[in-house]
Design a protein around this motif. Structure first.
Motif, mmCIF file in Angstrom:
data_model
loop_
_atom_site.group_PDB
_atom_site.id
_atom_site.type_symbol
_atom_site.label_atom_id
_atom_site.label_comp_id
_atom_site.label_asym_id
_atom_site.label_seq_id
_atom_site.Cartn_x
_atom_site.Cartn_y
_atom_site.Cartn_z
ATOM 1 N N ARG A 8 -4.704 -2.366 -3.951
ATOM 2 C CA ARG A 8 -4.736 -2.373 -2.526
ATOM 3 C C ARG A 8 -5.049 -1.120 -1.795
ATOM 4 N N THR A 9 -4.942 0.185 -2.762
ATOM 5 C CA THR A 9 -5.250 1.323 -2.117
ATOM 6 C C THR A 9 -6.587 1.687 -2.975
ATOM 7 N N LYS A 41 0.864 -1.431 0.017
ATOM 8 C CA LYS A 41 0.013 0.101 -0.044
ATOM 9 C C LYS A 41 0.763 1.437 0.044
ATOM 10 N N ILE A 91 -0.116 -2.302 -5.728
ATOM 11 C CA ILE A 91 -0.390 -1.135 -4.849
ATOM 12 C C ILE A 91 -1.683 -0.469 -5.441
ATOM 13 N N GLU A 135 2.080 4.258 -1.579
ATOM 14 C CA GLU A 135 1.673 4.880 -2.726
ATOM 15 C C GLU A 135 2.755 5.993 -3.193
#
Length: 203
Positions: A122-123, A90, A119, A92
């Motif tokens: 998952r975000t 996660k 990423i 970013e």
């Protein structure tokens, strides 16, 4: 006189290219710092498409620059984030550098894996992840792992097994060995079962 000036011109061009590359790398490095998220740099780095200008500036050094940035992603940000107790999937702050790696070398498949397959989903940016993986597949049509990640993303995150199955089938065709073929066969069977269950539920 003209012949004597050519080496100087070539040297000037080479220096200019190197400077542009350093500026581009430095800019994205700054955008990848944790403060970028708080101060809004991350959003602008993701939203603004600078891939064309970065690739042109890098020229023949694109592959080298992409590998150097990848080493930074893995050795510094990735490991440091884990050491600090963070969830790297996660993180970013890696997105600007991953986007730069892809711009420098469109065949750097690992950058697509982490950016589009990990990423972004998952975000909460599922559609953006799909777009990144689509770009990766277009640039690397024989990479079975990109097909697998797209199938998994569409099935597990977007809940679209019917859209995922063609990617799984293509991944099965591209699988390079028995191990990966077995993985893709199981995925194809799972997706086919989900599609059949969904059809049955609508009856």
């Amino acid at each position: 006189m003209r012949q004597r000036r050519k080496p100087k011109r070539r040297l000037a061009r080479a220096l200019a290219t190197a400077c542009l590359l350093l500026v581009a790398a430095g800019s994205f490095d700054a955008a990848s710092m944790p403060t970028a998220v708080r101060e809004g740099y991350l959003q602008s780095a993701i939203g603004k498409d600078t891939s064309g200008s970065v690739a042109m500036a890098a020229g023949q050094f694109r592959s080298v620059a992409a590998n150097l940035l990848w080493m930074k992603v893995v050795d510094h940000y990735h490991h440091q984030h884990i050491a600090d107790g963070g969830d790297w999937s996660k993180n970013e702050s890696l997105l600007p550098m991953l986007k730069t790696i892809i711009a420098l070398d469109p065949h750097f498949v690992e950058a697509y894996y982490i950016m589009g397959g990990t990423i972004l989903p998952r975000t909460g940016h599922i559609n953006e992840g799909v777009a990144v993986l689509k770009k990766g597949i277009a640039q690397n049509p024989k990479d079975y792992e990109l097909d697998r990640q797209m199938a998994m993303l569409l099935a597990a995150n977007a809940h679209r097994p019917a859209d995922a199955l063609p990617y799984a089938q293509k991944g099965l065709e591209n699988a390079p060995d028995d191990f990966s073929r077995n993985i893709m066969k199981k995925l194809c069977r799972t997706l086919a079962g989900q599609i059949a269950d969904a059809r049955q539920a609508r009856l």
